[in-house]
Structure formats: C-alpha cells, structure tokens
Motif scaffolding. Sequence first.
Motif, mmCIF file in Angstrom:
data_model
loop_
_atom_site.group_PDB
_atom_site.id
_atom_site.type_symbol
_atom_site.label_atom_id
_atom_site.label_comp_id
_atom_site.label_asym_id
_atom_site.label_seq_id
_atom_site.Cartn_x
_atom_site.Cartn_y
_atom_site.Cartn_z
ATOM 1 N N PHE A 12 56.311 47.741 34.361
ATOM 2 C CA PHE A 12 56.955 48.458 35.446
ATOM 3 C C PHE A 12 58.154 47.659 35.929
ATOM 4 C CE2 PHE A 12 52.498 49.470 35.316
ATOM 5 C CZ PHE A 12 52.446 50.834 35.508
ATOM 6 N N GLU A 13 59.164 48.349 36.388
ATOM 7 C CA GLU A 13 60.345 47.689 36.933
ATOM 8 C C GLU A 13 60.288 47.602 38.459
ATOM 9 O OE1 GLU A 13 63.757 49.708 35.368
ATOM 10 O OE2 GLU A 13 63.248 49.192 33.311
ATOM 11 N N ILE A 14 59.189 48.005 39.013
ATOM 12 C CA ILE A 14 58.989 48.010 40.461
ATOM 13 C C ILE A 14 57.720 47.217 40.797
ATOM 14 C CG2 ILE A 14 60.161 50.224 40.801
ATOM 15 C CD1 ILE A 14 57.357 51.505 40.921
ATOM 16 N N VAL A 27 35.946 53.483 41.610
ATOM 17 C CA VAL A 27 36.832 52.621 40.818
ATOM 18 C C VAL A 27 36.335 51.189 41.009
ATOM 19 C CG1 VAL A 27 39.184 51.865 40.389
ATOM 20 C CG2 VAL A 27 38.769 54.188 41.230
ATOM 21 N N PRO A 28 35.409 50.748 40.176
ATOM 22 C CA PRO A 28 34.873 49.396 40.328
ATOM 23 C C PRO A 28 35.976 48.332 40.278
ATOM 24 C CG PRO A 28 33.541 50.664 38.788
ATOM 25 C CD PRO A 28 34.778 51.472 39.087
ATOM 26 N N SER A 29 35.860 47.347 41.138
ATOM 27 C CA SER A 29 36.897 46.324 41.252
ATOM 28 C C SER A 29 37.160 45.599 39.946
ATOM 29 C CB SER A 29 36.548 45.337 42.359
ATOM 30 O OG SER A 29 35.303 44.730 42.106
ATOM 31 N N VAL A 30 36.170 45.457 39.110
ATOM 32 C CA VAL A 30 36.388 44.764 37.834
ATOM 33 C C VAL A 30 37.410 45.506 36.969
ATOM 34 C CG1 VAL A 30 34.440 45.851 36.610
ATOM 35 C CG2 VAL A 30 35.248 43.581 35.922
ATOM 36 N N LEU A 31 37.452 46.825 37.056
ATOM 37 C CA LEU A 31 38.436 47.597 36.290
ATOM 38 C C LEU A 31 39.846 47.327 36.789
ATOM 39 C CD1 LEU A 31 36.640 51.057 35.990
ATOM 40 C CD2 LEU A 31 36.741 49.218 34.298
ATOM 41 N N VAL A 32 40.008 47.273 38.105
ATOM 42 C CA VAL A 32 41.319 46.996 38.700
ATOM 43 C C VAL A 32 41.753 45.574 38.359
ATOM 44 C CG1 VAL A 32 42.610 46.840 40.854
ATOM 45 C CG2 VAL A 32 40.944 48.664 40.530
ATOM 46 N N GLU A 33 40.832 44.630 38.475
ATOM 47 C CA GLU A 33 41.149 43.232 38.166
ATOM 48 C C GLU A 33 41.553 43.064 36.697
ATOM 49 O OE1 GLU A 33 38.342 40.942 41.402
ATOM 50 O OE2 GLU A 33 37.418 41.700 39.576
ATOM 51 N N ASN A 34 40.889 43.749 35.803
ATOM 52 C CA ASN A 34 41.251 43.677 34.381
ATOM 53 C C ASN A 34 42.591 44.353 34.111
ATOM 54 O OD1 ASN A 34 38.923 42.282 33.701
ATOM 55 N ND2 ASN A 34 37.807 44.117 33.119
ATOM 56 N N PHE A 35 42.815 45.511 34.725
ATOM 57 C CA PHE A 35 44.044 46.253 34.481
ATOM 58 C C PHE A 35 45.275 45.500 34.975
ATOM 59 C CE2 PHE A 35 47.199 49.552 35.639
ATOM 60 C CZ PHE A 35 47.454 50.016 34.361
ATOM 61 N N ILE A 36 45.192 44.904 36.152
ATOM 62 C CA ILE A 36 46.357 44.225 36.715
ATOM 63 C C ILE A 36 46.782 43.042 35.839
ATOM 64 C CG2 ILE A 36 45.243 42.580 38.279
ATOM 65 C CD1 ILE A 36 47.363 43.456 40.392
ATOM 66 N N GLN A 37 45.842 42.451 35.140
ATOM 67 C CA GLN A 37 46.170 41.353 34.240
ATOM 68 C C GLN A 37 46.927 41.833 33.001
ATOM 69 O OE1 GLN A 37 42.630 39.103 33.356
ATOM 70 N NE2 GLN A 37 42.169 38.787 35.513
ATOM 71 N N LYS A 38 46.778 43.105 32.652
ATOM 72 C CA LYS A 38 47.390 43.642 31.432
ATOM 73 C C LYS A 38 48.793 44.200 31.644
ATOM 74 C CE LYS A 38 42.950 44.807 29.438
ATOM 75 N NZ LYS A 38 42.042 45.865 28.989
ATOM 76 N N HIS A 43 56.314 42.148 40.715
ATOM 77 C CA HIS A 43 55.279 41.689 41.646
ATOM 78 C C HIS A 43 54.088 42.610 41.444
ATOM 79 C CE1 HIS A 43 53.461 40.080 45.306
ATOM 80 N NE2 HIS A 43 53.101 41.309 45.562
ATOM 81 N N LYS A 44 52.907 42.041 41.348
ATOM 82 C CA LYS A 44 51.691 42.845 41.256
ATOM 83 C C LYS A 44 50.620 42.181 42.097
ATOM 84 C CE LYS A 44 50.537 40.760 36.803
ATOM 85 N NZ LYS A 44 50.193 41.011 35.412
ATOM 86 N N GLU A 45 49.871 43.019 42.807
ATOM 87 C CA GLU A 45 48.929 42.469 43.780
ATOM 88 C C GLU A 45 47.815 43.463 44.061
ATOM 89 O OE1 GLU A 45 49.095 40.894 48.416
ATOM 90 O OE2 GLU A 45 50.955 41.342 47.359
ATOM 91 N N ILE A 46 46.613 42.934 44.211
ATOM 92 C CA ILE A 46 45.483 43.727 44.700
ATOM 93 C C ILE A 46 45.335 43.420 46.186
ATOM 94 C CG2 ILE A 46 43.014 44.194 44.556
ATOM 95 C CD1 ILE A 46 43.113 43.134 41.652
ATOM 96 N N ILE A 47 45.318 44.450 46.988
ATOM 97 C CA ILE A 47 45.106 44.297 48.425
ATOM 98 C C ILE A 47 43.683 44.781 48.705
ATOM 99 C CG2 ILE A 47 45.846 45.017 50.727
ATOM 100 C CD1 ILE A 47 48.682 45.375 49.399
ATOM 101 N N TRP A 48 42.847 43.845 49.128
ATOM 102 C CA TRP A 48 41.426 44.118 49.317
ATOM 103 C C TRP A 48 41.131 44.640 50.720
ATOM 104 C CZ3 TRP A 48 38.535 44.318 45.190
ATOM 105 C CH2 TRP A 48 38.906 43.595 44.068
ATOM 106 N N PHE A 49 40.270 45.633 50.765
ATOM 107 C CA PHE A 49 39.751 46.176 52.009
ATOM 108 C C PHE A 49 38.253 45.876 52.014
ATOM 109 C CE2 PHE A 49 43.750 48.152 51.503
ATOM 110 C CZ PHE A 49 44.207 48.442 52.782
ATOM 111 N N GLU A 50 37.898 44.857 52.786
ATOM 112 C CA GLU A 50 36.547 44.298 52.747
ATOM 113 C C GLU A 50 35.473 45.235 53.297
ATOM 114 O OE1 GLU A 50 35.830 41.561 51.167
ATOM 115 O OE2 GLU A 50 37.919 41.001 50.788
ATOM 116 N N HIS A 51 35.847 46.186 54.142
ATOM 117 C CA HIS A 51 34.856 47.044 54.795
ATOM 118 C C HIS A 51 34.990 48.499 54.351
ATOM 119 C CE1 HIS A 51 34.030 43.565 57.241
ATOM 120 N NE2 HIS A 51 35.318 43.481 57.528
#
Length: 77
Positions: A12-14, A27-38, A43-51
């Motif tokens: 991505f250019e954004i 959407v299990p977090s492990v899928l997001v964590e794996n995808f963001i690495q690929k 800039h790429k970032e996971i913003i966590w919502f703990e609750h």
Amino acid sequence: QTRTVDDKISAFEIPVYFFEGRHDYCVPSVLVENFIQKIEAPHKEIIWFEHSAHMMNIEETDKYTEVIVNKVLKETK
C-alpha cells in the motif's frame, strides 16, 4: 502502484491501521497479526481495544473517536 500476490494486494502507498478488539471472535487477533506482517506500507499498526470484541466503535466509543481524531487523522493529513 500496488504489488499483488495471488491476486491479493500486499503493498500500500498509504498508512494502514487495523482496529482490533481483544475479545473479537469474528476476526481472531492472530489473523490480523499475521496479515500485518505480510503487507508493505509506509506505516502499519494494530490499534488494540482491550474491552471490545468486533464492534469497538460501539463498545469503546470514546476511545474509538479519540483514536480516529487524534491519531489517524493527524498522522494521515
């Protein structure tokens, strides 16, 4: 220009932000964590919502709004 792998976008250019609830079973977090690495992005970032689960905009409305206004909008102007 975007790069593709198996007809899926991988670059991505954004900036890319993923909003993820810690208790999300849709959407299990492990899928997001794996995808963001690929993917590649300036800039790429996971913003966590703990609750939250899948509906963090409803479950943590104040945090969701704060992140959109004070982080994402400021970083992407």
